[in-house]
Design a protein around this motif. Structure first.
Motif, PDB file in Angstrom:
ATOM      1  N   ALA A  71      -2.297   9.297   1.208  1.00 28.57           N
ATOM      2  CA  ALA A  71      -1.023   8.677   1.029  1.00 28.57           C
ATOM      3  C   ALA A  71      -0.244   9.193   2.416  1.00 28.57           C
ATOM      4  O   ALA A  71       0.716   8.641   2.921  1.00 28.57           O
ATOM      5  N   SER A 111       6.038  11.934  -5.450  1.00 26.27           N
ATOM      6  CA  SER A 111       5.051  12.668  -5.000  1.00 26.27           C
ATOM      7  C   SER A 111       5.182  12.795  -3.608  1.00 26.27           C
ATOM      8  O   SER A 111       4.336  13.675  -2.846  1.00 26.27           O
ATOM      9  N   ARG A 143       0.363   3.929  -3.036  1.00 22.52           N
ATOM     10  CA  ARG A 143       0.086   5.321  -2.793  1.00 22.52           C
ATOM     11  C   ARG A 143       1.308   6.349  -2.731  1.00 22.52           C
ATOM     12  O   ARG A 143       0.902   7.752  -3.016  1.00 22.52           O
ATOM     13  N   LEU A 144       2.408   5.940  -2.601  1.00 19.84           N
ATOM     14  CA  LEU A 144       3.514   6.833  -2.466  1.00 19.84           C
ATOM     15  C   LEU A 144       4.757   6.606  -3.480  1.00 19.84           C
ATOM     16  O   LEU A 144       5.354   7.782  -3.720  1.00 19.84           O
ATOM     17  N   VAL A 180       3.432  15.431   0.976  1.00 23.29           N
ATOM     18  CA  VAL A 180       2.969  14.416   0.261  1.00 23.29           C
ATOM     19  C   VAL A 180       2.025  15.412  -0.693  1.00 23.29           C
ATOM     20  O   VAL A 180       1.085  16.043  -0.318  1.00 23.29           O
ATOM     21  N   GLY A 216      -1.002  14.945  -3.914  1.00 22.48           N
ATOM     22  CA  GLY A 216      -2.029  13.974  -4.577  1.00 22.48           C
ATOM     23  C   GLY A 216      -2.728  14.744  -5.601  1.00 22.48           C
ATOM     24  O   GLY A 216      -2.712  15.935  -5.546  1.00 22.48           O
ATOM     25  N   TYR A 237       0.983  -1.401   0.186  1.00 23.61           N
ATOM     26  CA  TYR A 237       0.040  -0.052  -0.054  1.00 23.61           C
ATOM     27  C   TYR A 237       0.803   1.282  -0.082  1.00 23.61           C
ATOM     28  O   TYR A 237       0.600   2.252  -0.558  1.00 23.61           O
ATOM     29  N   GLU A 295      -0.822   6.869   5.039  1.00 25.20           N
ATOM     30  CA  GLU A 295       0.037   5.543   4.684  1.00 25.20           C
ATOM     31  C   GLU A 295       1.511   5.492   4.942  1.00 25.20           C
ATOM     32  O   GLU A 295       2.170   4.752   5.318  1.00 25.20           O
TER      33      GLU A 295
END
Length: 214
Positions: free
Chosen positions: A176, A154, A125-126, A165, A167, A121, A179
């Motif tokens: 994100a 990102s 997401r990252l 972060v 997005g 994950y 996470e």
């Protein structure tokens, strides 16, 4: 409800949730959202993410001039750098979350990819999270360091400071960020225990299946 009104309310709702769960404290952390006309909504400088007023959130023009509301966060160099180098960025979240900051201070943290491959994950997401050097808060050099990545990341982790972060929208950036913090927490919990990481083949499978910028 207009786009701007909804964005103001979402910023306050997400910021309050993060504050209430201890992801940020005091007057730390900031959020920005880019509206469809290119203007930006930004949390004000010196404000607590637990007690934001939608009406006082800063409104900036597309070229970063203050239009209304309270003065924006002094960390605007970070935010503007992501908007400038990653055209798909719709929101930026910056926190001083405890586990991510702790990870930034450990000497064996990989500066090119601070998060070990513990779960799919964080990768999804990252992608890779770059460790940047220490800068004074608000220093424009932080923005220059992000621009130096040429849009390839990102998310970054500022040494002894905290994660940033970007997005496609506010919810994606917030999820994100959470996470990142949870993976940093997991990495610290597993230190010295020789955890079984995702293999290179498993990483490649995740990157390919979810079109991760790796």
């Amino acid at each position: 409800m207009s786009e701007e009104t909804r964005a103001r309310e979402d910023i306050c709702r997400i910021a309050r949730s993060m504050f209430d769960r201890g992801l940020t404290c005091g007057a730390s952390g900031n959020i920005s959202v880019r509206l469809s006309d290119g203007t930006l909504l930004v949390t004000p400088t010196g404000s607590s993410m637990g007690f934001l007023d939608p009406a006082r959130i800063s409104l900036l023009s597309a070229d970063m001039h203050h239009l209304s509301g309270d003065a924006p966060t002094k960390e605007m160099p970070l935010h503007s750098a992501f908007y400038e180098t990653r055209s798909e960025t719709g929101a930026v979240v910056h926190l001083h979350s405890t586990h991510a900051v702790a990870l930034s201070m450990l000497p064996d943290t990989d500066p090119d990819n601070v998060l070990p491959a513990l779960t799919p994950y964080a990768l999804m997401r990252l992608g890779k999270v770059q460790l940047l050097p220490f800068f004074l808060p608000g220093d424009s050099a932080m923005g220059a360091a992000v621009r130096g990545l040429a849009g390839r990341r990102s998310a970054v982790l500022l040494a002894n400071h905290g994660p940033v972060v970007a997005g496609k929208d506010l919810w994606a950036a917030a999820f994100a960020m959470e996470e990142l913090e949870e993976t940093a927490k997991l990495a610290l919990l597993m230190r010295g225990m020789n955890p079984r990481l995702l293999s290179d083949e498993q990483i490649r499978d995740v990157v390919r299946a979810f079109d991760v910028d790796w």
